[in-house]
Design an enzyme around this catalytic site. Structure first.
Site, PDB file in Angstrom:
ATOM      1  N   ARG A   1       0.829  -1.214   0.000  1.00  0.00           N
ATOM      2  CA  ARG A   1       0.000   0.000   0.000  1.00  0.00           C
ATOM      3  C   ARG A   1       0.858   1.257   0.000  1.00  0.00           C
ATOM      4  O   ARG A   1       0.575   2.205  -0.711  1.00  0.00           O
ATOM      5  CB  ARG A   1      -0.967   0.010   1.179  1.00  0.00           C
TER       6      ARG A   1
ATOM      7  N   ASN B   1      -6.096  -2.826   2.113  1.00  0.00           N
ATOM      8  CA  ASN B   1      -6.078  -4.281   2.227  1.00  0.00           C
ATOM      9  C   ASN B   1      -7.514  -4.778   2.315  1.00  0.00           C
ATOM     10  O   ASN B   1      -8.375  -4.097   2.860  1.00  0.00           O
ATOM     11  CB  ASN B   1      -5.342  -4.717   3.497  1.00  0.00           C
TER      12      ASN B   1
END
Length: 93
Positions: A19, A37
């Protein structure tokens, strides 16, 4: 031309700073949107920006990712848009 890209990436993409690197790449390319996520181990998000920059982002997401990630597959849905919905790129939780 502006594009909205919805994406989901599968493989070893959690716990490897995927990320953070995705956000860094998006900022470098001047793309807006988000990444997060999922509860079942993938990473998903939306990216918006100029088509050429979205194409670079898409390739990066599909083939490169973060240094310790392993990308098995990536799914994309792309559509043209008139205006950007977001003002920045963020990591969501």
């Amino acid at each position: 031309m502006l594009v909205n890209l919805t994406y989901e990436v599968f493989g070893k993409v959690q716990g490897v700073f995927f990320r953070k690197f995705t956000k860094d790449k998006a900022i470098e390319l001047q793309i807006v949107g988000w990444v997060k996520n999922t509860e079942y181990g993938s990473v998903t998000g939306i990216a918006q920006g100029a088509k050429e920059k979205i194409n670079v982002f898409k390739k990066w997401i599909q083939y490169e990712g973060s240094p310790h990630s392993r990308i098995d597959t990536a799914k994309f849905k792309e559509e043209e848009i008139e205006i950007l919905e977001f003002t920045k790129f963020e990591v969501r939780h």
